[in-house]
Design an enzyme around this catalytic site. Structure first.
Site, PDB file in Angstrom:
ATOM      1  N   THR A 180       0.736  -1.136  -0.010  1.00 48.12           N
ATOM      2  CA  THR A 180       0.042   0.048   0.039  1.00 48.12           C
ATOM      3  C   THR A 180       0.725   1.117  -0.076  1.00 48.12           C
ATOM      4  O   THR A 180       2.058   1.621   0.192  1.00 48.12           O
ATOM      5  CB  THR A 180      -1.058  -0.064   1.377  1.00 48.12           C
ATOM      6  OG1 THR A 180       0.112   0.373   2.769  1.00 48.12           O
ATOM      7  CG2 THR A 180      -1.995  -1.905   1.504  1.00 48.12           C
ATOM      8  N   GLU A 326      -6.017  -3.075  -2.286  1.00 48.87           N
ATOM      9  CA  GLU A 326      -6.469  -4.750  -1.118  1.00 48.87           C
ATOM     10  C   GLU A 326      -7.315  -5.363  -2.434  1.00 48.87           C
ATOM     11  O   GLU A 326      -7.388  -6.264  -2.054  1.00 48.87           O
ATOM     12  CB  GLU A 326      -6.847  -4.209  -0.373  1.00 48.87           C
ATOM     13  CG  GLU A 326      -5.968  -3.806   1.089  1.00 48.87           C
ATOM     14  CD  GLU A 326      -5.495  -2.500   0.823  1.00 48.87           C
ATOM     15  OE1 GLU A 326      -5.178  -1.946   1.280  1.00 48.87           O
ATOM     16  OE2 GLU A 326      -6.378  -2.378  -0.272  1.00 48.87           O
ATOM     17  N   LYS A 436     -15.915  16.566  10.478  1.00 43.88           N
ATOM     18  CA  LYS A 436     -17.599  16.721  11.100  1.00 43.88           C
ATOM     19  C   LYS A 436     -17.914  17.480  11.880  1.00 43.88           C
ATOM     20  O   LYS A 436     -17.120  18.595  13.025  1.00 43.88           O
ATOM     21  CB  LYS A 436     -17.364  15.713  12.210  1.00 43.88           C
ATOM     22  CG  LYS A 436     -19.031  14.812  12.675  1.00 43.88           C
ATOM     23  CD  LYS A 436     -19.126  13.629  13.847  1.00 43.88           C
ATOM     24  CE  LYS A 436     -20.890  13.490  13.810  1.00 43.88           C
ATOM     25  NZ  LYS A 436     -21.027  12.617  14.595  1.00 43.88           N
ATOM     26  N   TRP A 441     -21.011  15.755   8.599  1.00 42.40           N
ATOM     27  CA  TRP A 441     -20.664  15.219   8.054  1.00 42.40           C
ATOM     28  C   TRP A 441     -20.501  16.147   6.693  1.00 42.40           C
ATOM     29  O   TRP A 441     -21.077  16.933   5.989  1.00 42.40           O
ATOM     30  CB  TRP A 441     -20.710  13.529   7.504  1.00 42.40           C
ATOM     31  CG  TRP A 441     -20.730  12.833   8.568  1.00 42.40           C
ATOM     32  CD1 TRP A 441     -21.997  12.021   8.862  1.00 42.40           C
ATOM     33  CD2 TRP A 441     -19.810  12.392   9.041  1.00 42.40           C
ATOM     34  NE1 TRP A 441     -21.177  11.090  10.034  1.00 42.40           N
ATOM     35  CE2 TRP A 441     -19.951  11.955  10.359  1.00 42.40           C
ATOM     36  CE3 TRP A 441     -18.429  13.261   8.949  1.00 42.40           C
ATOM     37  CZ2 TRP A 441     -19.426  11.154  10.953  1.00 42.40           C
ATOM     38  CZ3 TRP A 441     -17.175  12.941  10.078  1.00 42.40           C
ATOM     39  CH2 TRP A 441     -17.621  11.290  11.206  1.00 42.40           C
TER      40      TRP A 441
END
Length: 550
Positions: A180, A326, A436, A441
């Protein structure tokens, strides 16, 4: 039915059997290099034989530290098809991360492009498991180097036989290992099996995403990260002409290759497409892109303004895709369904910026914080979970991270998304990048794309900063186009947003910076921006008389 293993060698077999005459083009150090699939097969066989002579056993890891070029393509086949494991080392990782990944993967031999040798020289004394280095160049002799036990690629494969008996083995055998891009902590290892890559390849050839032997493809997405989105395998399988942009390519190089080689398809991240568009704009009449069937963008959100500019200015359709290290990586691609052909033009451009439709062979689930699946209404948000034959089941030698990443057999992507009534996924944000504010959000991605629609904005990234009253508030970090610097003020950006986003989404402040920091694969590094904010480094770009710490 025959018990026939799904192995990458069948891709190589078809290419040299059915399309021996088709061309592969590579931007090499001394100029453009051309050869055929028949030539590729012979060199892959020689390379596999050379690995035998170097003592590389079945299951051993072979590292590559290289750009997108024909030698890297040869390694993509020679290593896994001979039952070794290819480790594509991300050349843009920090030194500490490079050392970690090469040692963690236990690379036995490392193949290095000539211009990248100094980087490896700087860490070689920390790589005790690497037994040999192979330098890849079109020069006739080895460059000066402090590396020990060094071979020249072309000499290594020069005298080997043009045939090789590639073995058969279990299709679940590891083929490639990648890591990654390490937005948090050390990179995590992901092992791709022959079966997973084979099925990923088949599925990405379905529908409009697929290529055929009439295509001319140019993978801009790096071969050192996430298998170049699988293009070296899928394009070889169908016998497409392949064009590789080589070492340190710039927008001019991409444009020249598209124009000269008549590229029909390419894939890259949004920052690449922005660079190409700006270069074409700066050189009117120089390039003909009429050959292009479409381009695919991924890695981060695609601004609607960018896809509209590509179609109206270049005559090129620019679509969005979605995936992760992944997931091999492609899981969603955004093509318009026939039922949506009558959408207004503006809605069609907006549709293209969605993450897309789930690929065949996969399953998804979108769950909220209580674990309940969200409605398919394009509004309710949840975390995307995936499972399927090319989704990982563990991180390599990392049980702790594996435990965190899975829930009841589903892989947790860490992306907050919505899905609409037509099945289109929209990535709202990474869980760590959502803001937030006052219990509500705010999507940093949506806010960034709206800001980047401003005609004077080149790039924009939005981060959440602490607020005593609201918990968090958005801060916009903006890169202006050169001609707009000093003319456009933060008030201009904020006014531009007034009728485009909810009032409480409007950033508390705008910081003008010279460049958005990028991750190793070209994404905006919000982690770096947050660190710069905490260290007070962003303040110097703002009006010193207007504090923006909240």
């Amino acid at each position: 039915m025959m018990d026939y293993p799904l192995l990458l060698k069948s891709i190589l077999y078809r290419a040299h059997t059915v399309f021996p005459e088709k061309e592969i083009v590579s931007r090499d150090y001394s100029g453009i290099f051309r050869y055929t699939y028949a030539d590729l097969y012979k060199r892959v066989c020689r390379l596999a034989g050379a690995l035998d002579r170097l003592g590389v056993q079945a299951g051993d890891k072979v590292g590559t530290f290289a750009w997108n070029n024909h030698r890297h393509l040869e390694l993509y086949f020679a290593v896994p098809c001979s039952q070794r494991v290819l480790h594509t080392v991300n050349i843009r990782l920090f030194q500490e991360q490079l050392v970690y990944t090469i040692n963690h993967a236990e690379d036995k031999v490392l193949f290095v492009d000539e211009d990248l040798v100094p980087i490896i020289e700087g860490i070689a004394d920390q790589l005790p498991l690497v037994q040999a280095y192979v330098i890849m160049t079109d020069k006739d002799s080895l460059p000066d180097t402090t590396l020990k036990n060094v071979y020249l690629y072309e000499q290594l494969i020069a005298d080997g036989p043009d045939v090789y008996e590639f073995p058969s083995f279990d299709e679940n055998t590891p083929a490639i290992i990648g890591y990654t891009s390490a937005t948090t902590g050390m990179p995590k290892g992901v092992v791709y099996t022959h079966r997973g890559l084979y099925l990923h390849c088949l599925t990405t050839l379905v529908g409009e995403l697929g290529s055929d032997e009439r295509d001319v493809t140019m993978p801009i997405v790096p071969m050192f990260h996430v298998n170049a989105w699988g293009r070296p395998f899928s394009d070889t399988w169908v016998g497409a002409k392949q064009v590789y942009p080589g070492s340190r390519p710039q927008p001019e190089d991409f444009c020249e290759l598209i124009h000269n080689e008549r590229v029909t398809f390419s894939a890259g991240v949004p920052t690449i497409w922005m660079g190409i568009l700006n270069h074409v704009r700066a050189n009117p009449g120089r390039y003909d892109f009429s050959c292009v069937r479409y381009f695919l963008s991924g890695g981060s959100a695609l601004p609607a303004s960018l896809t509209e500019a590509y179609e109206k200015e270049l005559g090129v359709r620019l679509y969005q895709g979605y995936g992760q290290t992944e997931t091999s990586p492609v899981t969603f691609v955004c093509f318009p369904k026939s039922s949506l052909d009558d959408l207004p033009e503006s809605e069609k451009y907006r549709l293209r910026t969605k993450s897309g439709l789930l690929l065949p062979g996969l399953e998804m689930k979108i769950v909220n914080s209580e674990g309940r699946e969200v409605a398919h209404d394009g509004k309710e948000m949840g975390e995307l979970l995936l499972r399927g034959p090319w989704i990982i089941n563990e991180y390599y030698k990392d049980p702790e991270k594996t435990k965190e990443a899975f829930a009841d057999g589903w892989f947790r992507t860490g992306d907050i998304v919505t899905i609409d009534e037509n099945g289109y996924l929209q990535v709202i944000d990474r869980t760590r990048d959502l803001i937030k504010s006052g219990g509500e959000w705010i999507s940093s991605v949506d806010l960034e794309n709206t800001i980047m629609a401003h005609p004077d904005v080149l790039e924009a990234a939005v981060i959440g900063i602490p607020s005593e009253k609201w918990q968090e508030r958005p801060l916009a970090c903006v890169v202006l186009k050169p001609e707009a610097k000093g003319r456009v003020k933060k008030e201009d950006i904020l006014k531009f947003l007034e009728d485009k986003v909810a009032k409480w989404w409007i950033p508390d402040d705008v910081v003008f910076i010279d460049e958005i920091p990028k991750t190793s694969v070209g994404k905006f590094s919000k982690k770096t921006l947050r660190e710069q904010y905490e260290q007070g480094k962003l303040i110097k770009f703002n009006d010193p008389h207007v504090p923006f710490r909240h």
